[in-house]
Scaffold this motif. Structure first.
Motif, PDB file in Angstrom:
ATOM      1  N   MET A   1      -7.974  -6.630 -14.089  1.00  0.00           N
ATOM      2  CA  MET A   1      -6.839  -6.592 -14.956  1.00  0.00           C
ATOM      3  C   MET A   1      -6.638  -8.125 -15.358  1.00  0.00           C
ATOM      4  O   MET A   1      -6.340  -8.786 -14.497  1.00  0.00           O
ATOM      5  N   THR A   4      -2.876 -11.079 -19.014  1.00  0.00           N
ATOM      6  CA  THR A   4      -1.860 -10.537 -20.203  1.00  0.00           C
ATOM      7  C   THR A   4      -1.601  -9.105 -19.911  1.00  0.00           C
ATOM      8  O   THR A   4      -0.420  -8.530 -19.981  1.00  0.00           O
ATOM      9  N   ASP A   5      -2.601  -8.273 -19.264  1.00  0.00           N
ATOM     10  CA  ASP A   5      -2.428  -6.962 -19.341  1.00  0.00           C
ATOM     11  C   ASP A   5      -1.394  -6.730 -17.846  1.00  0.00           C
ATOM     12  O   ASP A   5      -0.435  -5.922 -17.886  1.00  0.00           O
ATOM     13  N   GLU A   6      -1.302  -7.588 -16.890  1.00  0.00           N
ATOM     14  CA  GLU A   6      -0.531  -7.609 -15.957  1.00  0.00           C
ATOM     15  C   GLU A   6       1.144  -7.906 -16.334  1.00  0.00           C
ATOM     16  O   GLU A   6       2.031  -7.091 -15.986  1.00  0.00           O
ATOM     17  N   GLN A   9       2.300  -4.823 -18.033  1.00  0.00           N
ATOM     18  CA  GLN A   9       2.674  -3.897 -17.052  1.00  0.00           C
ATOM     19  C   GLN A   9       4.151  -4.152 -16.661  1.00  0.00           C
ATOM     20  O   GLN A   9       4.950  -3.430 -16.418  1.00  0.00           O
ATOM     21  N   ARG A  34      -2.201 -12.578 -27.159  1.00  0.00           N
ATOM     22  CA  ARG A  34      -3.106 -11.444 -27.893  1.00  0.00           C
ATOM     23  C   ARG A  34      -3.398 -12.145 -29.169  1.00  0.00           C
ATOM     24  O   ARG A  34      -4.417 -11.970 -29.887  1.00  0.00           O
ATOM     25  N   TYR A  57      -4.966  -4.430 -29.822  1.00  0.00           N
ATOM     26  CA  TYR A  57      -4.421  -4.811 -28.621  1.00  0.00           C
ATOM     27  C   TYR A  57      -3.031  -5.823 -29.105  1.00  0.00           C
ATOM     28  O   TYR A  57      -2.088  -5.504 -28.491  1.00  0.00           O
TER      29      TYR A  57
END
Length: 143
Positions: A1, A4-6, A9, A34, A57
């Protein structure tokens, strides 16, 4: 992951905790990251068929940012939630068919990673739209 995804979340977790300011800060970083990634990828390869995934995204990041902003700015929360809903509806309407076409093309070309990412993004967009609409309904009922 990815990092940015972390952050995304973590922002969702902070939003669930009611910490709208912290969530807003995290979502702002996600959106800006993004956005910068999309701009960089467009400059490097403007004909890439996967640019629409990055665009979707980025829009997801903007929707989450609006949701957190609505929680942070109680005075304008109804307007901000309406903007979040409008943003995700526009993304689904404008980019949804392109992402669906990309998934189909990737399936025909046997590019499984792109196909799966596109299909997952379409599902996530639908979930995000449902969540934003429910949050807007709640805002309307509250006043």
């Amino acid at each position: 992951m990815s990092e940015t995804d972390e952050k995304l979340q973590k922002g969702i977790i902070e939003l669930d905790k009611g910490n709208d300011k912290k969530a807003f800060s995290l979502f702002k970083e996600v959106f800006e990251s993004r956005q910068n990634r999309l701009i960089r990828k467009v400059q490097e390869n403007p004909k890439s068929p996967t640019l629409m995934l990055d665009a979707m995204y980025m829009i997801h990041g903007l929707v989450w940012l609006r949701v957190a902003e609505a929680g942070k700015d109680k005075k304008n929360s109804l307007e901000l939630m309406a903007k979040a809903v409008g943003t995700v509806e526009a993304a689904r309407t404008a980019l949804g068919p392109l992402v669906t076409g990309l998934a189909q093309w990737a399936g025909e070309k046997r590019i499984t990673a792109v196909k799966n990412k596109a299909l997952g993004l379409l599902a996530a967009t639908k979930d995000l739209e449902d969540m934003a609409k429910k949050a807007l309904e709640t805002q309307v009922k509250m006043g």
